[in-house]
Scaffold this motif. Structure first.
Motif, PDB file in Angstrom:
ATOM      1  N   ALA A  79       0.850  -1.190   0.000  1.00 32.72           N
ATOM      2  CA  ALA A  79       0.000   0.000   0.000  1.00 32.72           C
ATOM      3  C   ALA A  79       0.885   1.239   0.000  1.00 32.72           C
ATOM      4  CB  ALA A  79      -0.920  -0.009   1.211  1.00 32.72           C
ATOM      5  N   GLY A  81       0.700   4.948  -0.522  1.00 31.55           N
ATOM      6  CA  GLY A  81      -0.033   6.200  -0.633  1.00 31.55           C
ATOM      7  C   GLY A  81       0.931   7.356  -0.437  1.00 31.55           C
ATOM      8  N   ASN A 122       0.113   3.740  -5.356  1.00 30.75           N
ATOM      9  CA  ASN A 122      -0.983   2.901  -5.825  1.00 30.75           C
ATOM     10  C   ASN A 122      -2.223   2.988  -4.931  1.00 30.75           C
ATOM     11  OD1 ASN A 122      -0.282   1.342  -3.594  1.00 30.75           O
ATOM     12  ND2 ASN A 122       0.839  -0.153  -4.810  1.00 30.75           N
ATOM     13  N   ARG A 123      -2.223   3.927  -3.997  1.00 23.81           N
ATOM     14  CA  ARG A 123      -3.357   4.153  -3.120  1.00 23.81           C
ATOM     15  C   ARG A 123      -3.724   5.626  -3.156  1.00 23.81           C
ATOM     16  NH1 ARG A 123      -2.644  -0.607  -3.296  1.00 23.81           N
ATOM     17  NH2 ARG A 123      -2.949  -2.132  -1.660  1.00 23.81           N
ATOM     18  N   ASP A 126      -4.400   8.643  -0.107  1.00 19.52           N
ATOM     19  CA  ASP A 126      -3.747   8.220   1.147  1.00 19.52           C
ATOM     20  C   ASP A 126      -2.515   9.053   1.392  1.00 19.52           C
ATOM     21  OD1 ASP A 126      -2.817   6.906   3.384  1.00 19.52           O
ATOM     22  OD2 ASP A 126      -2.096   5.184   2.273  1.00 19.52           O
TER      23      ASP A 126
END
Length: 126
Positions: A79, A81, A122-123, A126
């Motif tokens: 994750a 962000g 890819n978030r 965030d």
């Protein structure tokens, strides 16, 4: 200086110092630490070092061992962000300072890290 000449300017020792300094910070970091498997920190350090050596004009060991970098695919499980991106860049900037690289190669690496960390997000939100 062109990107492919960074390796000739700092050599394998410069990339080794950079990777060592970065990964010394990771285990105790509250954002990045949990993303790394403790038993693979050395492997992660070696992969980063070898990738950077290849990317900036050195031997192709990374490609020979791992193939095309495929950075987005390899980082998809994590994750990433804005917070993780900013922290990674913060630790790498400290590592660049600690590695004491010459100014021109350091600036090239810093610019690469800034754009690549943004690319790997890819978030959203965030």
């Amino acid at each position: 200086m062109e990107e492919q000449h960074v390796y000739s300017a700092i050599g394998p020792a410069g990339f080794e110092r950079l990777a060592d300094s970065f990964y010394r910070q990771v285990p105790d970091d509250d954002v990045l630490g949990p993303m790394y498997q403790e038993d693979d920190l050395e492997g992660a350090r070696q992969r980063l070092r070898d990738f950077l050596i290849f990317r900036f004009g050195g031997p192709r060991n990374y490609i020979e061992q791992r193939g095309h970098p495929r950075l987005r695919i390899r980082h998809a499980p994590f994750a990433i962000g804005q917070t993780a991106r900013d922290r990674w860049l913060q630790l790498m900037t400290r590592a660049l300072d600690e590695a004491a690289l010459p100014d021109e190669p350091r600036q090239i690496l810093q610019s690469f890290f800034e754009s690549t960390t943004t690319f790997l997000k890819n978030r959203p939100g965030d």
